[in-house]
Scaffold this motif. Structure first.
Motif, PDB file in Angstrom:
ATOM      1  N   ASN A 181     -89.870 -31.332  22.064  1.00 44.71           N
ATOM      2  CA  ASN A 181     -88.623 -30.496  22.381  1.00 44.71           C
ATOM      3  C   ASN A 181     -88.151 -30.509  23.956  1.00 44.71           C
ATOM      4  O   ASN A 181     -87.198 -29.983  24.137  1.00 44.71           O
ATOM      5  CB  ASN A 181     -88.655 -29.033  22.030  1.00 44.71           C
ATOM      6  CG  ASN A 181     -89.087 -29.188  20.435  1.00 44.71           C
ATOM      7  OD1 ASN A 181     -88.352 -29.867  19.688  1.00 44.71           O
ATOM      8  ND2 ASN A 181     -89.856 -28.150  20.010  1.00 44.71           N
ATOM      9  N   GLY A 182     -89.027 -31.124  24.747  1.00 44.92           N
ATOM     10  CA  GLY A 182     -88.909 -31.147  26.169  1.00 44.92           C
ATOM     11  C   GLY A 182     -88.051 -32.268  26.790  1.00 44.92           C
ATOM     12  O   GLY A 182     -87.613 -32.833  25.711  1.00 44.92           O
ATOM     13  N   ASP A 183     -88.023 -32.378  27.862  1.00 48.39           N
ATOM     14  CA  ASP A 183     -87.316 -33.407  28.623  1.00 48.39           C
ATOM     15  C   ASP A 183     -87.977 -34.923  28.566  1.00 48.39           C
ATOM     16  O   ASP A 183     -89.026 -34.951  29.294  1.00 48.39           O
ATOM     17  CB  ASP A 183     -86.723 -33.372  30.100  1.00 48.39           C
ATOM     18  CG  ASP A 183     -85.794 -34.172  30.525  1.00 48.39           C
ATOM     19  OD1 ASP A 183     -85.864 -35.656  30.513  1.00 48.39           O
ATOM     20  OD2 ASP A 183     -84.863 -33.901  31.324  1.00 48.39           O
ATOM     21  N   LEU A 184     -87.785 -35.697  27.587  1.00 50.94           N
ATOM     22  CA  LEU A 184     -88.631 -36.824  27.298  1.00 50.94           C
ATOM     23  C   LEU A 184     -88.368 -37.912  28.513  1.00 50.94           C
ATOM     24  O   LEU A 184     -89.566 -38.402  28.907  1.00 50.94           O
ATOM     25  CB  LEU A 184     -88.144 -37.589  26.051  1.00 50.94           C
ATOM     26  CG  LEU A 184     -88.093 -36.774  24.817  1.00 50.94           C
ATOM     27  CD1 LEU A 184     -87.857 -37.808  23.608  1.00 50.94           C
ATOM     28  CD2 LEU A 184     -89.420 -36.168  24.515  1.00 50.94           C
ATOM     29  N   ILE A 185     -87.379 -37.789  29.288  1.00 54.87           N
ATOM     30  CA  ILE A 185     -87.178 -38.856  30.567  1.00 54.87           C
ATOM     31  C   ILE A 185     -88.132 -38.189  31.596  1.00 54.87           C
ATOM     32  O   ILE A 185     -89.051 -38.964  32.229  1.00 54.87           O
ATOM     33  CB  ILE A 185     -85.903 -38.625  30.912  1.00 54.87           C
ATOM     34  CG1 ILE A 185     -84.861 -39.214  29.816  1.00 54.87           C
ATOM     35  CG2 ILE A 185     -85.627 -39.539  32.408  1.00 54.87           C
ATOM     36  CD1 ILE A 185     -85.271 -40.656  29.392  1.00 54.87           C
ATOM     37  N   GLY A 468     -78.025 -43.434  17.677  1.00 54.51           N
ATOM     38  CA  GLY A 468     -78.132 -41.785  17.374  1.00 54.51           C
ATOM     39  C   GLY A 468     -79.433 -41.234  17.033  1.00 54.51           C
ATOM     40  O   GLY A 468     -79.659 -39.943  16.986  1.00 54.51           O
ATOM     41  N   LEU A 469     -80.451 -42.134  16.425  1.00 52.42           N
ATOM     42  CA  LEU A 469     -81.793 -41.646  16.211  1.00 52.42           C
ATOM     43  C   LEU A 469     -82.687 -41.318  17.482  1.00 52.42           C
ATOM     44  O   LEU A 469     -83.941 -41.000  17.228  1.00 52.42           O
ATOM     45  CB  LEU A 469     -82.411 -42.398  15.200  1.00 52.42           C
ATOM     46  CG  LEU A 469     -81.928 -42.551  13.851  1.00 52.42           C
ATOM     47  CD1 LEU A 469     -82.428 -43.529  13.146  1.00 52.42           C
ATOM     48  CD2 LEU A 469     -81.535 -41.325  13.127  1.00 52.42           C
ATOM     49  N   LYS A 470     -82.209 -41.722  18.458  1.00 50.50           N
ATOM     50  CA  LYS A 470     -82.996 -41.636  19.867  1.00 50.50           C
ATOM     51  C   LYS A 470     -84.445 -41.934  19.698  1.00 50.50           C
ATOM     52  O   LYS A 470     -84.812 -42.912  19.588  1.00 50.50           O
ATOM     53  CB  LYS A 470     -82.489 -39.937  20.046  1.00 50.50           C
ATOM     54  CG  LYS A 470     -81.080 -39.421  20.166  1.00 50.50           C
ATOM     55  CD  LYS A 470     -81.111 -38.232  20.648  1.00 50.50           C
ATOM     56  CE  LYS A 470     -79.458 -37.658  20.470  1.00 50.50           C
ATOM     57  NZ  LYS A 470     -79.345 -36.264  20.944  1.00 50.50           N
ATOM     58  N   ALA A 471     -85.213 -40.861  20.302  1.00 49.87           N
ATOM     59  CA  ALA A 471     -86.778 -41.204  20.493  1.00 49.87           C
ATOM     60  C   ALA A 471     -87.273 -41.662  19.260  1.00 49.87           C
ATOM     61  O   ALA A 471     -88.389 -42.180  19.345  1.00 49.87           O
ATOM     62  CB  ALA A 471     -87.215 -40.035  20.969  1.00 49.87           C
ATOM     63  N   ARG A 599     -86.210 -37.174  12.669  1.00 45.05           N
ATOM     64  CA  ARG A 599     -87.195 -36.395  13.495  1.00 45.05           C
ATOM     65  C   ARG A 599     -88.378 -35.445  12.494  1.00 45.05           C
ATOM     66  O   ARG A 599     -89.329 -35.575  12.794  1.00 45.05           O
ATOM     67  CB  ARG A 599     -86.443 -35.186  14.268  1.00 45.05           C
ATOM     68  CG  ARG A 599     -87.245 -34.292  15.242  1.00 45.05           C
ATOM     69  CD  ARG A 599     -86.737 -33.243  15.829  1.00 45.05           C
ATOM     70  NE  ARG A 599     -86.432 -32.187  14.822  1.00 45.05           N
ATOM     71  CZ  ARG A 599     -87.508 -31.370  14.159  1.00 45.05           C
ATOM     72  NH1 ARG A 599     -88.611 -31.521  14.767  1.00 45.05           N
ATOM     73  NH2 ARG A 599     -87.223 -30.414  13.330  1.00 45.05           N
ATOM     74  N   ARG A 600     -87.671 -35.067  11.394  1.00 46.73           N
ATOM     75  CA  ARG A 600     -88.682 -34.284  10.666  1.00 46.73           C
ATOM     76  C   ARG A 600     -89.788 -35.069   9.930  1.00 46.73           C
ATOM     77  O   ARG A 600     -90.905 -34.968   9.982  1.00 46.73           O
ATOM     78  CB  ARG A 600     -87.858 -33.373   9.360  1.00 46.73           C
ATOM     79  CG  ARG A 600     -87.345 -32.210   9.939  1.00 46.73           C
ATOM     80  CD  ARG A 600     -86.866 -31.263   8.806  1.00 46.73           C
ATOM     81  NE  ARG A 600     -86.115 -31.807   7.801  1.00 46.73           N
ATOM     82  CZ  ARG A 600     -84.586 -31.869   7.709  1.00 46.73           C
ATOM     83  NH1 ARG A 600     -84.124 -31.501   8.721  1.00 46.73           N
ATOM     84  NH2 ARG A 600     -84.080 -32.746   6.831  1.00 46.73           N
ATOM     85  N   LEU A 601     -89.044 -36.456   9.343  1.00 47.20           N
ATOM     86  CA  LEU A 601     -90.139 -37.262   8.657  1.00 47.20           C
ATOM     87  C   LEU A 601     -91.312 -37.690   9.765  1.00 47.20           C
ATOM     88  O   LEU A 601     -92.174 -37.792   9.596  1.00 47.20           O
ATOM     89  CB  LEU A 601     -89.353 -38.404   8.254  1.00 47.20           C
ATOM     90  CG  LEU A 601     -89.623 -39.330   7.245  1.00 47.20           C
ATOM     91  CD1 LEU A 601     -90.285 -38.744   5.881  1.00 47.20           C
ATOM     92  CD2 LEU A 601     -88.762 -40.443   6.954  1.00 47.20           C
ATOM     93  N   VAL A 602     -90.806 -38.082  10.871  1.00 46.33           N
ATOM     94  CA  VAL A 602     -91.646 -38.475  11.736  1.00 46.33           C
ATOM     95  C   VAL A 602     -92.606 -37.591  12.446  1.00 46.33           C
ATOM     96  O   VAL A 602     -93.960 -37.754  12.218  1.00 46.33           O
ATOM     97  CB  VAL A 602     -91.071 -39.228  13.017  1.00 46.33           C
ATOM     98  CG1 VAL A 602     -92.087 -39.655  14.171  1.00 46.33           C
ATOM     99  CG2 VAL A 602     -90.205 -40.426  12.732  1.00 46.33           C
ATOM    100  N   GLU A 603     -92.301 -36.445  12.849  1.00 53.56           N
ATOM    101  CA  GLU A 603     -93.253 -35.273  13.210  1.00 53.56           C
ATOM    102  C   GLU A 603     -94.162 -34.936  12.054  1.00 53.56           C
ATOM    103  O   GLU A 603     -95.167 -34.391  12.405  1.00 53.56           O
ATOM    104  CB  GLU A 603     -92.445 -34.331  13.920  1.00 53.56           C
ATOM    105  CG  GLU A 603     -91.528 -34.492  15.005  1.00 53.56           C
ATOM    106  CD  GLU A 603     -92.362 -34.828  16.301  1.00 53.56           C
ATOM    107  OE1 GLU A 603     -93.639 -34.562  16.269  1.00 53.56           O
ATOM    108  OE2 GLU A 603     -91.858 -35.120  17.238  1.00 53.56           O
TER     109      GLU A 603
END
Length: 676
Positions: A181-185, A468-471, A599-603
């Motif tokens: 949930n943080g700043d990934l960059i 749109g799926l980002k990370a 996100r839910r699926l990966v996490e």
């Protein structure tokens, strides 16, 4: 893109022209830390024409010229650290058999293998086995001219800047952070963004460039570093005259030489358009190059060169530099030709929602290749399959190229014979028989289907942001391609087309995949760590999801025997149905751009590790004394000249060792300043 990592080394005895045994081809080159370095052969190279060999030679040089770019992309201190370590290694006058020097040597070997100070798969920063004091003493014994000092910087000032990066665990601890949930960059140590640039700023910057109504968008951000200058965001483009120009100009020089040996006008046009792209940095020119490249299906020699894959950027925008040179394996390509010729059938019969299927599959080409040179993000660890280009609209309108790199899969297979891995982790003789009989064939077929059909399948709905799926984009895309391949491996159509020997063959890949995803890939992760790399997350996501969803019907079990855990598949047909269900959901997520569901699926399934099972797997694997990661040294392409100085042949030489190759590459292909 598909990666493979297997274990251990052996020798394969070849025969000379008279049929007598010749010297064995030694696959094993070096072993250190968790790495084994192998060689790969380039079979049938001698049968190519001199023109093709010269084309390969210059494309190979171009694939090596950009080596420093990847180091700098991975971390802004990588080049300075590598060069200082190499200076120590070359000029150290003390006892090279001491524990500390040996540890420094291992650290340097790891930096070479990972193209930087972070693990190539786990992404964590390496822990030096030598002390900071030893490093400082080594540096101070060197002539200052051998060190990558900044202008006006003293050795002590340089040490104050560099030592925390090497020795402090909390300084740049992870190359790329892909979830949370943080700043990934801010949390990532790679060099795709300048200091002080935040994830919100990056997302807003590129959102402002995009036109949702444009059906053919360029890949914004693909070939640049985003930095702040006077408080304003600015792109530093990787091009001639821009960032990395010193290396890019060398790449362009070799591409110009290669163009003179092009097999045909179409191939020459591809090379010239790539040169134009490097010259201008224009992303529309990159798309034009990609279209020309995907349309060139008749050339025997092919290559990848440039800023291509976005796995290393947590937002999936910036591309790492890579190079790869190959030529077609004609015999093995017969099977991929069958697959590509039937692409529409596979698309039509996919278990996905009809809304997400291509009504007309265009330009899908697939071949099996023999790689001749690896570079950048394909070296030393290399993919075993590639599907490009990545732009969805180019795939939709012009198609894609898929390759399976069979001389690499052969090297893995030969180097794994008799290493005890299967005997330790496979449940019974029945599964061992399946793997022995079908394993190599179904491994390659899985890669064929993954690259040719998996990545090439499906559509994104109009108006959906392709980023749109980002990370989570990379993990979900690899899962989509794997699931497509797994679903169809069990289809009767493959037997009908002659791609599998019989209706039992797919079970070998199903068993291996589940064993890997549920258990054995954990050997690549330190105890207490989570899964980070996109391909590993993909495999665990799939395996854990089907394991959980199959529980009511006991489709898959984790059984204990003599205190050891094994994977047991009780219902292969039901397992195929589960693969189909998950494929339908992952395709929906991509087609609709459903970030939250992705996100839910990966996490939920792809990240967390069962700690007790992890400890068990690590203990069992350690007893085998195998290396969980593998990569390769390249052959040396040596021109042969006549008395007039004319090139009359190119011969691949396999004798160069790992350290020898890395030091030579640093001498001959190092063009960038230490700090960029």
């Amino acid at each position: 893109m598909t990666f493979m990592t297997l274990t251990a080394a052996c020798m394969n005895r070849e025969r000379n022209e008279e049929g007598a045994p010749s010297e064995p081809f030694r696959y094993g080159v070096d072993r250190f830390a968790d790495i084994e370095v192998l060689r790969y052969r380039v079979p049938a190279f001698e049968s190519l024409s001199l023109q093709q060999k010269q084309l390969i030679y210059h494309l190979s040089e171009a694939a090596l010229m950009g080596r420093d770019i990847l180091y700098d992309q991975n971390n802004r201190y990588n080049l300075a650290i590598r060069r200082s370590l190499e200076a120590i290694y070359r000029h150290y006058t003390g006892d090279r058999n001491t524990k500390e020097f040996k540890a420094l040597e291992t650290y340097l070997k790891r930096v070479w293998f990972a193209n930087g100070i972070h693990h190539h798969y786990a992404e964590d920063k390496f822990k030096p086995g030598f002390t900071e004091g030893f490093f400082r003493r080594c540096i101070r014994q060197l002539d200052a001219s051998l060190l990558p000092l900044r202008e006006g910087q003293s050795v002590n000032q340089w040490l104050a800047e560099i030592t925390p990066v090497i020795f402090r665990p909390n300084v740049m601890p992870k190359r790329t952070v892909q979830s949370g949930n943080g700043d990934l960059i801010a949390a990532s140590a790679n060099n795709y963004y300048g200091p002080g640039v935040t994830m919100k700023e990056v997302e807003a910057f590129y959102a402002g460039l995009k036109d949702p109504s444009n059906p053919r968008p360029v890949s914004f951000g693909l070939n640049s570093r985003l930095v702040k200058e006077n408080g304003k965001l600015v792109e530093k483009v990787w091009k001639a005259g821009g960032l990395y120009t010193e290396a890019i100009e060398k790449i362009m020089d070799e591409l110009r030489k290669a163009a003179a040996f092009a097999e045909n006008d179409a191939q020459k046009a591809v090379i010239e358009k790539l040169i134009e792209y490097y010259q201008t940095g224009d992303l529309k020119t990159f798309d034009a190059y990609a279209i020309l490249w995907v349309r060139d299906v008749h050339s025997e020699v092919d290559f990848v060169n440039g800023f291509t894959e976005t796995y290393g950027d947590p937002l999936g925008l910036k591309a790492s530099w890579e190079g790869l040179v190959n030529f077609v394996n004609r015999e093995a390509t017969k099977r991929t030709k069958i697959i590509s010729n039937n692409a529409q059938w596979f698309e039509d019969h996919s278990p996905t929602d009809p809304r997400f299927k291509k009504k007309e599959v265009k330009g899908v080409s697939a071949k099996v290749i023999t790689v001749a040179m690896l570079g950048g993000d394909c070296y030393p660890a290399t993919p075993i399959g590639i599907n490009l280009p990545n732009a969805d609209w180019i795939r939709r309108e012009h198609g894609s190229k898929s390759v399976t790199i069979e001389n690499i899969t052969e090297a893995y297979d030969k180097a794994s014979e008799g290493n005890g891995f299967r005997e330790e982790f496979v449940w019974s003789d029945r599964e061992l028989e399946l793997l022995t009989k079908y394993g190599f064939v179904t491994d390659n077929l899985h890669t064929d289907l993954h690259e040719c059909l998996g990545h090439g399948s499906g559509i994104i709905l109009p108006g959906v942001d392709p980023d749109g799926l980002k990370a989570y984009s990379s993990t979900l895309e690899e899962a989509r391609a794997d699931l497509f391949a797994l679903y169809y491996l069990a289809d009767a159509k493959l037997v009908e087309l002659g791609l599998t020997l019989d209706a039992e063959a797919y079970k070998a890949e199903y068993y291996k995949y589940l064993m890997n995803g549920l258990m054995t890939q954990l050997v690549r992760i330190e105890a207490g760590k989570n899964v980070e790399e996109a391909h590993m997350r993909n495999r665990q996501l799939i395996a854990r999801w089907v394991y959980e969803k199959g529980q009511p019907d006991n489709v898959i079990e984790l059984k204990k025997r003599d205190g050891k855990t094994y994977v047991v598949i009780n219902d292969y047909e039901a397992l195929r149905g589960l693969f189909g269900q998950l494929l339908a959901e992952v395709q929906r997520i991509k087609s609709e751009g459903d970030y939250e569901a992705g996100r839910r699926l990966v996490e939920t399934y792809g990240v967390k590790v069962d700690a007790a099972l992890h400890r068990e797997v690590l203990k069992r694997y350690a007893a085998l004394n195998l290396a969980p990661y593998r990569g390769f040294v390249n052959p040396v392409m040596k021109p042969v000249r006549n008395g007039k100085g004319e090139v009359i042949n190119i011969v691949p030489d396999y004798s160069e060792g790992y350290v020898e190759q890395m030091l030579r590459y640093s001498r001959e292909y190092s063009f960038l300043p230490a700090y960029n």
